[in-house]
Design a protein around this motif. Structure first.
Motif, short mmCIF file in Angstrom:
data_model
loop_
_atom_site.label_atom_id
_atom_site.label_comp_id
_atom_site.label_asym_id
_atom_site.label_seq_id
_atom_site.Cartn_x
_atom_site.Cartn_y
_atom_site.Cartn_z
N SER A 219 -2.88 6.04 -3.80
CA SER A 219 -2.24 5.56 -2.58
C SER A 219 -1.49 6.71 -1.91
O SER A 219 -0.89 7.56 -2.59
N SER A 222 4.14 6.55 1.08
CA SER A 222 4.38 5.45 2.02
C SER A 222 5.60 5.72 2.90
O SER A 222 6.43 6.58 2.58
N ARG A 234 6.60 3.42 -3.01
CA ARG A 234 5.16 3.47 -2.76
C ARG A 234 4.46 2.30 -3.45
O ARG A 234 3.56 1.67 -2.88
N GLU A 237 5.27 -0.91 -1.56
CA GLU A 237 4.59 -0.98 -0.26
C GLU A 237 3.08 -1.20 -0.40
O GLU A 237 2.42 -1.58 0.56
N ASN A 238 2.57 -0.96 -1.61
CA ASN A 238 1.16 -1.21 -1.86
C ASN A 238 0.96 -2.48 -2.68
O ASN A 238 -0.04 -2.63 -3.38
#
Length: 272
Positions: A219, A222, A234, A237-238
């Motif tokens: 990923s 973020s 991160r 947010e994923n």
């Protein structure tokens, strides 16, 4: 003569025993405290304290605990030399990465993936008070939960730490064990004065399942991660879930040179 049923039971335990990899990212470069892993705490380098305390998990009862393996992960010749000098295990990852977790992923993926670990625990290299009891508690909790990641939180009541941006706060729900957010700012915000009875300090450790570590690495950094400089955002947010174990144990992460004295005082009090 050994009972054959006991032999079969022992072999089954070994076959199904969970495996936990502990990786400790340790960098020489630091904006606030260059050379931090080599700083002396009671005449022993911080990287030695962290490695040796975590490596105690390898000596836990193999009939009741997962099997642990511990390594320092570094991009520094000086740190590699220091780790080898006290008999520690070290992996080199010289890539330019933005977080310790990315360095941990590369070490696992390149060197240890074929060992089929059930969990990979990232212990931040400035947490010299982390020990085998903490790691066992995190591992057992994670292995028996559905969270993608698991970490530690410590309840605090002081105002100084709440307003210190170096002390990361976790918005943690005790009923579910889930972390909703992390911030360098005081959270939750107190609309009414003195309504906040306690807050939760985030302790620098992350337990990943192999698939969640892979997802994290793949990923992009973020927006909130970049704003707060907190890599765990991160994951949130994923749409990855983060659980936490609440611990009463006091931790002192080393953010600046003045934290060394605080640690030494605590070590002395613990051994009086």
């Amino acid at each position: 003569m050994l009972n054959s049923s006991l032999i079969l039971f022992s072999e089954a335990n070994i076959e199904h025993q969970k495996r936990v990899l502990v990786l400790i990212p340790s960098r020489f470069a630091s904006t606030r405290f260059p050379g931090k892993p080599l700083a002396k705490i009671l005449n022993k380098s911080m990287v030695e304290w962290v490695f040796q305390n975590c490596a105690k998990a390898e000596n836990l009862d193999q009939q009741t605990a997962p099997k642990f393996e511990t390594y320092i992960v570094t991009d520094s010749d000086e740190i590699e030399k220091e780790v080898k000098s006290f008999g520690g295990r070290v992996l080199r990852v010289d890539d330019d990465v933005v977080s310790g977790t990315e360095r941990v992923y590369l070490a696992w993926e390149r060197h240890l993936k074929d060992k089929n670990f059930d969990l990979i625990i990232n212990v931040q290299g400035d947490e010299p008070l982390m020990d085998e009891k903490d790691l066992l508690e995190i591992a057992n909790y994670h292995l028996n939960s559905d969270f993608d990641l698991v970490t530690l939180v410590h309840p605090r009541k002081d105002r100084e730490g709440l307003n210190d941006p170096n002390k990361v706060k976790a918005l943690w729900v005790e009923k579910t064990g889930q972390c909703l957010y992390f911030s360098r700012s005081p959270i939750p915000y107190e609309r009414e004065n003195s309504s906040l009875k306690e807050w939760f300090l985030h302790v620098g450790v992350y337990s990943f399942r192999p698939d969640s570590l892979t997802k994290f690495f793949n990923s992009e950094a973020s927006p909130y991660e970049k704003i707060e400089c907190l890599e765990q955002l991160r994951a949130l947010e994923n749409q990855m879930t983060i659980g936490a174990v609440k611990t009463k144990k006091q931790f002192i992460g080393v953010d600046a040179p003045e934290d060394i004295g605080k640690l030494e005082d605590l070590f002395r009090r613990n051994h009086e």
